[in-house]
Design a protein around this motif. Structure first.
Motif, PDB file in Angstrom:
ATOM      1  N   ALA A  24     -36.937  36.653  13.208  1.00  0.00           N
ATOM      2  CA  ALA A  24     -37.595  35.945  12.122  1.00  0.00           C
ATOM      3  C   ALA A  24     -37.132  34.499  12.049  1.00  0.00           C
ATOM      4  O   ALA A  24     -37.928  33.580  11.831  1.00  0.00           O
ATOM      5  CB  ALA A  24     -37.332  36.654  10.801  1.00  0.00           C
ATOM      6  N   SER A  25     -35.828  34.284  12.253  1.00  0.00           N
ATOM      7  CA  SER A  25     -35.281  32.942  12.163  1.00  0.00           C
ATOM      8  C   SER A  25     -35.910  32.002  13.180  1.00  0.00           C
ATOM      9  O   SER A  25     -36.300  30.877  12.860  1.00  0.00           O
ATOM     10  CB  SER A  25     -33.762  32.989  12.368  1.00  0.00           C
ATOM     11  N   SER A  26     -36.040  32.474  14.419  1.00  0.00           N
ATOM     12  CA  SER A  26     -36.619  31.636  15.468  1.00  0.00           C
ATOM     13  C   SER A  26     -38.143  31.699  15.485  1.00  0.00           C
ATOM     14  O   SER A  26     -38.817  30.689  15.651  1.00  0.00           O
ATOM     15  CB  SER A  26     -36.061  32.050  16.835  1.00  0.00           C
ATOM     16  N   GLY A  27     -38.705  32.887  15.293  1.00  0.00           N
ATOM     17  CA  GLY A  27     -40.148  33.054  15.376  1.00  0.00           C
ATOM     18  C   GLY A  27     -40.904  32.349  14.273  1.00  0.00           C
ATOM     19  O   GLY A  27     -42.055  31.948  14.459  1.00  0.00           O
ATOM     20  N   GLY A  59     -41.652  33.573   1.850  1.00  0.00           N
ATOM     21  CA  GLY A  59     -42.134  32.802   2.991  1.00  0.00           C
ATOM     22  C   GLY A  59     -42.607  31.420   2.592  1.00  0.00           C
ATOM     23  O   GLY A  59     -41.958  30.712   1.813  1.00  0.00           O
ATOM     24  N   THR A  60     -43.760  31.033   3.111  1.00  0.00           N
ATOM     25  CA  THR A  60     -44.326  29.719   2.789  1.00  0.00           C
ATOM     26  C   THR A  60     -45.164  29.756   1.517  1.00  0.00           C
ATOM     27  O   THR A  60     -45.737  28.740   1.133  1.00  0.00           O
ATOM     28  CB  THR A  60     -45.201  29.211   3.946  1.00  0.00           C
ATOM     29  N   HIS A  89     -35.347  31.954   4.659  1.00  0.00           N
ATOM     30  CA  HIS A  89     -35.624  31.083   5.797  1.00  0.00           C
ATOM     31  C   HIS A  89     -35.784  29.641   5.313  1.00  0.00           C
ATOM     32  O   HIS A  89     -36.697  29.342   4.545  1.00  0.00           O
ATOM     33  CB  HIS A  89     -36.907  31.554   6.491  1.00  0.00           C
ATOM     34  N   PRO A  90     -34.925  28.709   5.740  1.00  0.00           N
ATOM     35  CA  PRO A  90     -34.941  27.355   5.158  1.00  0.00           C
ATOM     36  C   PRO A  90     -36.246  26.599   5.380  1.00  0.00           C
ATOM     37  O   PRO A  90     -36.712  25.897   4.476  1.00  0.00           O
ATOM     38  CB  PRO A  90     -33.754  26.656   5.843  1.00  0.00           C
ATOM     39  N   GLN A  91     -36.839  26.718   6.575  1.00  0.00           N
ATOM     40  CA  GLN A  91     -38.091  25.989   6.824  1.00  0.00           C
ATOM     41  C   GLN A  91     -39.234  26.553   5.977  1.00  0.00           C
ATOM     42  O   GLN A  91     -40.041  25.801   5.417  1.00  0.00           O
ATOM     43  CB  GLN A  91     -38.464  26.048   8.311  1.00  0.00           C
TER      44      GLN A  91
END
Length: 314
Positions: free
Chosen positions: A9-12, A59-60, A91-93
């Motif tokens: 999840a962090s990278s994807g 999420g977003t 997730h920071p982004q």
């Protein structure tokens, strides 16, 4: 706050803007039915009462936007504040993408299902998890959710599931969508749980039955579920961008040493690069059984699956 986050999840999901742009939103009929079962964001709470909704794995903000919009509508109908929505996202982004939307009634915070220490005991009217519960489907997470819920309140989970990313046992509406599903199942396993594995329900089953030997109390009444079917029209490129938001594809290298050998449209052989996945995707979309409309769009079949469980006293 330091919060655990699966590597896939962090990278994807690092490209949060792509996730936000290409993942589907939720149909109104599904959202209305889901919130109705949760008894939240309605006018029955009291003229000036404030409902506190906690969304975990926000999420977003794909679902948070819908909660915010309905909170604004209910507030106008009740001549008062309708809801306080706490959107919890590790997730920071993704959290930054959500916070930048400045949604009314919404506060975005760093947090995780296993640690909701920013929320006091028994203060949440509803806990919602959209498109994320499979990442943390454990008794421990449900216990923490139980802690923050008010007595008799509900936890609800919801997913959009398109035919190309469905559980293997579900039947696709068309043969070519099944071939896309085969491509998804051909991807290398990364150890991360997903809705299509159909294992997330086990945690609710455990949480509904007391186990004295394990010193484990029953936390919820048995899970109930429902679904709403829908379709969407997408160009091949838009559909490809949607597939790229799947972490198993996003985490593949762009190119691989065996791209040419893997270019054959064998949708069940494991690909080693996004280039190979794209070639197989293009081969499926070029088949004679794929029907295009005048806008060069194909119809994707999907459903919104949602489930809910009521907190019981322990």
């Amino acid at each position: 706050m330091s919060t655990p986050l699966a590597e896939a999840a962090s990278s994807g999901f690092f490209d949060a803007s792509a996730y936000d742009a290409y993942r589907p939103s939720y149909p109104d009929a599904a959202v209305s039915a889901f919130l109705g079962h949760l008894n939240t964001l309605n006018t029955a709470v009291g003229k000036h009462g404030v409902a506190r909704i906690v969304e975990i794995g926000a999420g977003t903000g794909k679902f948070t936007e819908l909660l915010s919009r309905r909170a604004v509508q209910v507030a106008a109908e009740r001549d008062g504040q309708a809801a306080e929505i706490l959107a919890v996202e590790p997730h920071p982004q993704m959290r930054a993408q959500l916070a930048a939307k400045n949604l009314p009634h919404v506060t975005a915070v760093d947090g995780h299902s296993a640690d909701l220490s920013m929320i006091e005991d028994g203060t949440a009217d509803t806990v919602i998890v959209a498109q994320a519960f499979h990442w943390f489907a454990t008794y421990e997470a449900l216990k923490e959710i139980h802690r923050v819920l008010k007595p008799g309140s509900f936890v609800g989970v919801i997913w959009n599931i398109e035919d190309y990313n469905k559980p293997a046992a579900w039947q696709a509406k068309t043969a070519w969508e099944q071939s896309l599903n085969d491509i998804v199942y051909s991807l290398a396993l990364d150890g991360s749980p997903r809705f299509r594995d159909e294992k997330w329900q086990k945690s609710f089953e455990i949480a509904a039955v007391p186990d004295a030997a394990a010193n484990r109390a029953a936390l919820y009444l048995p899970l109930s579920d429902d679904r709403v079917y829908w379709t969407v029209q997408l160009t091949p490129e838009a559909l490809w961008k949607r597939l790229l938001t799947l972490s198993q594809i996003a985490n593949l290298p762009e190119a691989g040493p065996n791209d040419e050998e893997e270019a054959v449209a064998d949708t069940k052989a494991q690909p080693t690069s996004r280039n190979t996945v794209r070639r197989r995707f293009d081969a499926v979309l070029a088949r004679d059984d794929v029907v295009y409309n005048e806008q060069n769009e194909v119809t994707i079949h999907a459903l919104t699956f949602f489930a809910w469980a009521q907190k019981i006293a322990v």
